[in-house]
Design an enzyme around this catalytic site. Structure first.
Site, short mmCIF file in Angstrom:
data_model
loop_
_atom_site.label_atom_id
_atom_site.label_comp_id
_atom_site.label_asym_id
_atom_site.label_seq_id
_atom_site.Cartn_x
_atom_site.Cartn_y
_atom_site.Cartn_z
N SER A 179 0.85 -1.19 0.00
CA SER A 179 0.00 0.00 0.00
C SER A 179 0.89 1.24 0.00
O SER A 179 1.71 1.41 -0.91
CB SER A 179 -0.95 -0.02 1.21
OG SER A 179 -1.88 1.05 1.13
N THR A 180 0.78 2.10 1.01
CA THR A 180 1.53 3.35 1.04
C THR A 180 3.03 3.10 0.91
O THR A 180 3.61 2.35 1.68
CB THR A 180 1.25 4.10 2.36
OG1 THR A 180 -0.15 4.23 2.53
CG2 THR A 180 1.89 5.48 2.34
N HIS A 205 -2.57 -1.09 -3.41
CA HIS A 205 -3.71 -0.18 -3.24
C HIS A 205 -3.50 1.05 -4.11
O HIS A 205 -2.57 1.83 -3.90
CB HIS A 205 -3.84 0.25 -1.78
CG HIS A 205 -4.16 -0.88 -0.85
ND1 HIS A 205 -3.85 -0.86 0.49
CD2 HIS A 205 -4.78 -2.07 -1.06
CE1 HIS A 205 -4.26 -1.98 1.07
NE2 HIS A 205 -4.82 -2.73 0.14
N MET A 298 -0.13 1.30 5.36
CA MET A 298 -0.85 1.57 6.60
C MET A 298 -2.02 0.61 6.75
O MET A 298 -2.61 0.16 5.78
CB MET A 298 -1.37 3.00 6.58
CG MET A 298 -2.22 3.38 7.78
SD MET A 298 -2.77 5.09 7.68
CE MET A 298 -4.17 5.06 8.79
N ASP A 301 -4.65 -4.57 6.17
CA ASP A 301 -5.04 -5.40 5.03
C ASP A 301 -3.91 -6.38 4.70
O ASP A 301 -2.76 -5.98 4.52
CB ASP A 301 -5.35 -4.52 3.82
CG ASP A 301 -5.94 -5.32 2.66
OD1 ASP A 301 -6.54 -6.38 2.91
OD2 ASP A 301 -5.79 -4.88 1.51
#
Length: 358
Positions: A179-180, A205, A298, A301
Site C-alpha cells: 500500500s503506502t 492499493h 498503513m 489489510d
C-alpha cells in the site's frame, strides 16, 4: 485527553473539488482542515501562517503545476504530500512522476455520483491522508482509533477448508501485497527478479485506471513481464499481474493451471482490491506452494490472509520496519504470527527466489 488532529491543506484549482475535499476532511474526527488554496502561490501564503501536517495536492493547476510545487516543498521544507489526480492517462503519468519526487500517496479525484461512490471515496481519501501523516517524513502523536467498521475477506471469499488447502500443487506461486510507499518498493523488488521467475500476483492499493499505467511503467524497466490483470488471465512464469484499481483479484486453479479472477465486491479491510482477498484465495488454491510477501502500507489489510497462508504451510515474508514508508501492514501480519521471515526491501527478491527453490 484528545489526540492532536492531523492538519490538512487542500490545493486544487477547482472550487467544487476544494469544497468536496474540504467537506470530506472536515467530516473525519482525526483530520482538521486548516484551509484550501486555488494554486501553489496561495498555498505558500497559507503555509506561512499555519504549517500543515499533510498537503492534498492537485497536479494540473494554473500559474504553477503540482509537480513543480511538490519539488519545491521537498527541497525546501519536506511535508507529506498526497496527490489528488484525475482519471486520465496523462494524469496517471504525472502522478507517477510525483511519486518519484517524494509524494507519499495517490488518490483519485472524487466524482459526483452515487452515494456509495462518495462514501467509498471519503474512506480512501481520509485513509490516504492518515497514512501520509504517519509516514517516515513526519512523526505525529498517536491518533484516536475510531474508524468505520472493516469487512473481512469473508465478504468476497469464504475461508479455506482443509479439503481445498491439501490438494497437491505443482508449481510455486508468488503473491504480494503493498500500500503506502508500495509503488517504489514494488519497483525495487520486480527489477531484481529474473526473467523466468515463478508467476506473481500483486495487489497494490491504487485507484482505478492508474494500475494500467503503473504496470506499463514497470514492464518497461523489469526483466519480468508486468501487466494489469484481466479476468481469467493465466498465471505464467516470468509474468507479474497487478490487480486493477477498484476490483478484487483472486488466485484460482483449474487442474494444474493457475489463473486469476477479477471481480467487483465490497471494500475489504477498507480497500478494493484487497490484499486479504488475494492472500485467502492463494491459501485455498496454492496452499503450501505459495510464497507470500507483505510490504509497506498503513492498516492491517493482508495480515489475516498472511496468517491463513502461514497456517497452510506457505512461505511468508514481511518487509522490515527500517525499509517501510509505513510499517502498519507488515507489523500487523507479524503480530498475528503469520510471518516466517522479516527482511529489508533489498532482500525481498532474493528471499522470494530462495523460497521458490530457484
Amino acid at each position: 485527553m484528545t489526540a492532536r488532529r492531523i492538519k490538512v491543506l487542500v490545493v486544487d484549482d477547482s472550487a467544487l473539488v476544494r469544497q468536496t475535499l474540504g467537506d470530506i476532511v472536515s467530516g473525519d474526527d482525526e483530520l482538521e482542515l486548516i484551509g484550501t488554496a486555488s494554486d501553489p502561490f496561495v498555498a505558500a501564503k497559507r503555509m506561512e501562517t499555519v504549517a500543515p501536517d499533510v498537503i492534498l495536492l492537485d497536479v494540473e493547476m494554473p500559474r504553477m503545476d503540482g509537480i513543480t510545487f511538490l519539488r519545491k516543498i521537498m527541497t525546501q521544507h519536506p511535508i507529506p504530500v498526497v496527490i489528488c489526480s484525475s482519471v486520465t492517462e496523462q494524469g496517471a503519468e504525472a502522478t507517477f512522476k510525483a511519486m518519484e519526487y517524494g509524494a507519499v500517496e495517490v488518490i483519485q479525484k472524487p466524482r459526483m455520483g452515487t452515494k456509495r461512490f462518495l462514501e467509498e471515496s471519503s474512506i480512501r481519501i481520509c485513509d490516504a491522508l492518515k497514512a501520509a501523516a504517519r509516514s517516515k517524513l513526519r512523526k505525529l502523536s498517536p491518533l484516536a482509533a475510531g474508524v468505520p467498521p472493516k469487512l473481512s475477506a469473508d465478504a468476497v471469499l469464504p475461508a479455506a477448508t482443509p479439503l481445498t488447502t491439501t490438494v497437491q500443487q505443482t508449481e510455486k506461486m508468488v503473491v504480494i501485497g503493498a500500500s503506502t510507499g508500495g509503488t517504489e518498493a514494488l519497483r525495487v523488488v520486480l527489477e531484481a527478479l529474473p526473467a523466468d521467475c515463478p508467476p506473481i500476483a500483486i495487489v497494490q492499493h491504487m485507484p482505478e485506471h492508474f494500475t494500467a499505467a503503473f504496470a506499463n511503467r514497470l514492464n518497461a524497466i523489469c526483466r519480468v513481464t508486468v501487466k494489469e490483470a484481466q479476468d481469467n488471465d493465466v498465471m505464467r512464469r516470468g509474468q507479474a499481474l497487478i490487480a486493477p484499481g477498484n476490483l478484487h483479484m483472486l488466485l484460482k486453479r483449474n487442474g494444474s493451471r493457475y489463473y486469476v479472477e477479477v471481480r467487483e465486491g465490497p471494500l475489504v479491510r477498507r480497500h478494493r482490491p484487497s490484499v486479504d482477498v488475494l492472500f485467502r484465495s492463494a491459501a485455498r488454491y496454492a496452499g503450501r506452494n505459495a510464497v507470500a510477501v507483505i510490504m509497506t502500507g498503513m492498516g492491517d489489510d493482508g495480515a489475516a490472509g498472511m496468517k491463513e497462508l502461514f497456517d497452510v504451510g506457505a512461505h511468508t515474508i514481511a518487509q522490515d520496519e527500517a525499509s517501510c514508508v509505513v510499517f502498519g501492514m507488515p507489523q500487523e501480519a507479524i503480530k498475528l504470527g503469520g510471518v516466517r521471515k522479516v527482511v529489508s526491501l533489498e532482500e525481498i527478491a532474493p528471499a522470494v527466489i530462495r523460497a521458490c527453490g530457484a
